[in-house]
Design a protein around this motif. Structure first.
Motif, mmCIF file in Angstrom:
data_model
loop_
_atom_site.group_PDB
_atom_site.id
_atom_site.type_symbol
_atom_site.label_atom_id
_atom_site.label_comp_id
_atom_site.label_asym_id
_atom_site.label_seq_id
_atom_site.Cartn_x
_atom_site.Cartn_y
_atom_site.Cartn_z
ATOM 1 N N MET A 100 -10.831 41.419 0.191
ATOM 2 C CA MET A 100 -10.734 39.824 0.950
ATOM 3 C C MET A 100 -9.439 39.167 0.421
ATOM 4 O O MET A 100 -8.892 38.397 1.305
ATOM 5 N N GLU A 128 -6.310 40.398 1.536
ATOM 6 C CA GLU A 128 -6.016 40.318 3.040
ATOM 7 C C GLU A 128 -5.860 38.730 3.311
ATOM 8 O O GLU A 128 -4.892 38.344 4.387
ATOM 9 N N GLU A 129 -6.470 37.903 2.523
ATOM 10 C CA GLU A 129 -5.990 36.523 2.623
ATOM 11 C C GLU A 129 -4.684 36.112 2.349
ATOM 12 O O GLU A 129 -4.023 35.134 3.064
ATOM 13 N N ASP A 155 -2.481 37.153 5.185
ATOM 14 C CA ASP A 155 -2.946 36.257 6.210
ATOM 15 C C ASP A 155 -2.097 34.922 6.359
ATOM 16 O O ASP A 155 -1.640 34.377 7.240
ATOM 17 N N MET A 156 -2.316 34.627 4.818
ATOM 18 C CA MET A 156 -1.630 33.108 4.736
ATOM 19 C C MET A 156 0.017 33.132 4.893
ATOM 20 O O MET A 156 0.381 32.226 5.420
ATOM 21 N N GLU A 174 -7.545 40.801 11.238
ATOM 22 C CA GLU A 174 -8.170 40.544 10.028
ATOM 23 C C GLU A 174 -9.213 39.581 9.842
ATOM 24 O O GLU A 174 -9.730 39.250 8.992
ATOM 25 N N ILE A 198 -12.061 39.573 7.168
ATOM 26 C CA ILE A 198 -12.108 38.776 6.134
ATOM 27 C C ILE A 198 -13.593 38.081 6.160
ATOM 28 O O ILE A 198 -14.248 37.906 5.147
ATOM 29 N N ARG A 240 -16.189 38.363 3.149
ATOM 30 C CA ARG A 240 -16.452 37.200 2.552
ATOM 31 C C ARG A 240 -17.977 37.017 2.440
ATOM 32 O O ARG A 240 -18.538 36.674 1.351
ATOM 33 N N LYS A 242 -7.158 27.786 0.475
ATOM 34 C CA LYS A 242 -8.430 28.262 1.278
ATOM 35 C C LYS A 242 -8.925 29.488 0.482
ATOM 36 O O LYS A 242 -10.384 29.526 0.200
ATOM 37 N N LEU A 243 -8.275 30.294 0.043
ATOM 38 C CA LEU A 243 -8.659 31.692 -0.608
ATOM 39 C C LEU A 243 -9.381 31.230 -2.066
ATOM 40 O O LEU A 243 -10.610 31.557 -2.475
#
Length: 308
Positions: A172, A175-176, A179-180, A206, A210, A214, A283-284
Motif C-alpha cells: 500500500m 503504491e501510494e 499514486d501521489m 490502483e 490501495i 488498506r 495522506k499515506l
C-alpha cells in the motif's frame, strides 16, 4: 506549486474495517465496470513531442535548485524523461514483488472466496501495469533503470519474507508513493502524452488496490501486541525507505548530460523536492499513523526520505 509542510502525524483512532468478503465484492464489481488494457488505451505509436516534459517539472529532483536554473529547456526536458523512466522502472520492479506476495497470500485460501478472487484480479491488473511501465520507458527511448543492484538483489530475498500486515502495508505504501506523483503527471498538459495516459490508468486502477491493501492492514493489525507493532513499524518503514531511495537512479543525471556529482548533491539538498514529497505523502503517513505504524525508529527512516 507551493507545497506547505504539514504537521507530523498524530495518533488517531484506527479506521473502521468492513467485512473482508463485502469489500472484495464491491472491488470486483468496480473492476468489471472500469478496467483498462494499456495495449489498447495507450497510443504507443504516437510521436514523442520534443517540447514536453517526461514528468511534472515541479516533481523533478533538481527543480528549484541553482543547477535547474542554469539548465536549458532542452536539458530540463531530457532530465525529466530520464526521471520518468526511472520512476516507471521502479514501479515495475515493485509490481513484480507485489504479485509474488499476493499469490503467496492466497495460496492456501478458499479460491471460492471473493477476497481471493479480487486478489487474483489485482494480479492480472499488475501484470498489465508492469508491461505498461516497460513500454513507457521504451517509448521514451530511455534505459531500463530499476533499483541499484544491491536493492534489486535484496528485493529478491526480501520478497520471500513478505507476510501478513507488513506485506500489505508495504504494498500500500509503495503504491501510494507512485499514486501521489502520478496524480500530478496525468493532469499536467506540459507532460508527455504517454506519461499522462500511463499515469491515468495506473491511478484509476490502483485506487482499488490501495483500498484492498488498506483494509487488510487495518484488519490484520487489530489486537496486535506492542512487540508486533514495533516490528511491523520498522519493516514497513524499511520498505518505504528503499522504495523512495530507488525512485531516481543515480545514472539519470549522467545520461541527461549533467555532472553526476553536482546533480546528486543538488538533489540531496533540494528543500523544494523534500517539501513536495512531505506534502504529497501526508495522506499515506496519516493512515500509517492511524493503524499504529508510525513511531519509534520508523520515524528516523521516514524523516530520511522526507515523509516526516
Amino acid at each position: 506549486m507551493t507545497p506547505q509542510t504539514p504537521a507530523a502525524p498524530t495518533t488517531r483512532p484506527a479506521p473502521p474495517v468492513s467485512d473482508r468478503e463485502d469489500t472484495a465484492r464491491r472491488l470486483l464489481a468496480s473492476s468489471a465496470r472500469k478496467s483498462y488494457d494499456p495495449m489498447i488505451e495507450v497510443d504507443w505509436d504516437a510521436p514523442v513531442p520534443a517540447d514536453k516534459f517526461g514528468l511534472t517539472p515541479e516533481w523533478s529532483t533538481l527543480y528549484g535548485t541553482p543547477l535547474w536554473d542554469e539548465m536549458s529547456d532542452e536539458q530540463k526536458i531530457r532530465l525529466t524523461k530520464h526521471e520518468a523512466a526511472s520512476v516507471s522502472s521502479v514501479g515495475l520492479w515493485f509490481e513484480i514483488l507485489l504479485m509474488q506476495m499476493l499469490l503467496r497470500d492466497v495460496y492456501g485460501r478458499d479460491k471460492h472466496s471473493r477476497h481471493v478472487q479480487f486478489a487474483l484480479t489485482e494480479v492480472a491488473d499488475e501484470c498489465r501495469h508492469s508491461v505498461m511501465f516497460a513500454r513507457a520507458g521504451e517509448r521514451l527511448g530511455m534505459p531500463d533503470y530499476g533499483p541499484i543492484p544491491f536493492i534489486h538483489k535484496a528485493g529478491r530475498i526480501w520478497g520471500g519474507f513478505f507476510r501478513g500486515a507488513n506485506a500489505y502495508a508495504s504494498v500500500m505504501a509503495a503504491e501510494e508513493i507512485l499514486d501521489m506523483m502520478q496524480r500530478d503527471f496525468m493532469r499536467d498538459e506540459r507532460v508527455q502524452p504517454v506519461t499522462r495516459t500511463v499515469s491515468k490508468i495506473h491511478v484509476l486502477e490502483e485506487a482499488r488496490h490501495i483500498r484492498f491493501a488498506r483494509e487488510e492492514v487495518s484488519r490484520r493489525l487489530q489486537g496486535a501486541s506492542r512487540a508486533r507493532l514495533a516490528a511491523e513499524r520498522v519493516n514497513t518503514a524499511t520498505v518505504v525507505y528503499f522504495v523512495m531511495k530507488s525512485m531516481i537512479h543515480p545514472d539519470v543525471y549522467t545520461n541527461a548530460g549533467l555532472d553526476k556529482k553536482r546533480a546528486l548533491e543538488a538533489a540531496r539538498t533540494n528543500t523544494h523536492h523534500h517539501d513536495v514529497i512531505r506534502t504529497s505523502g501526508s495522506k499515506l503517513m496519516n493512515f500509517l499513523d492511524s493503524v499504529g505504524l508510525v513511531g519509534g525508529p520508523s520515524k528516523v527512516l521516514y524523516k530520511k526520505v522526507h515523509l516526516l
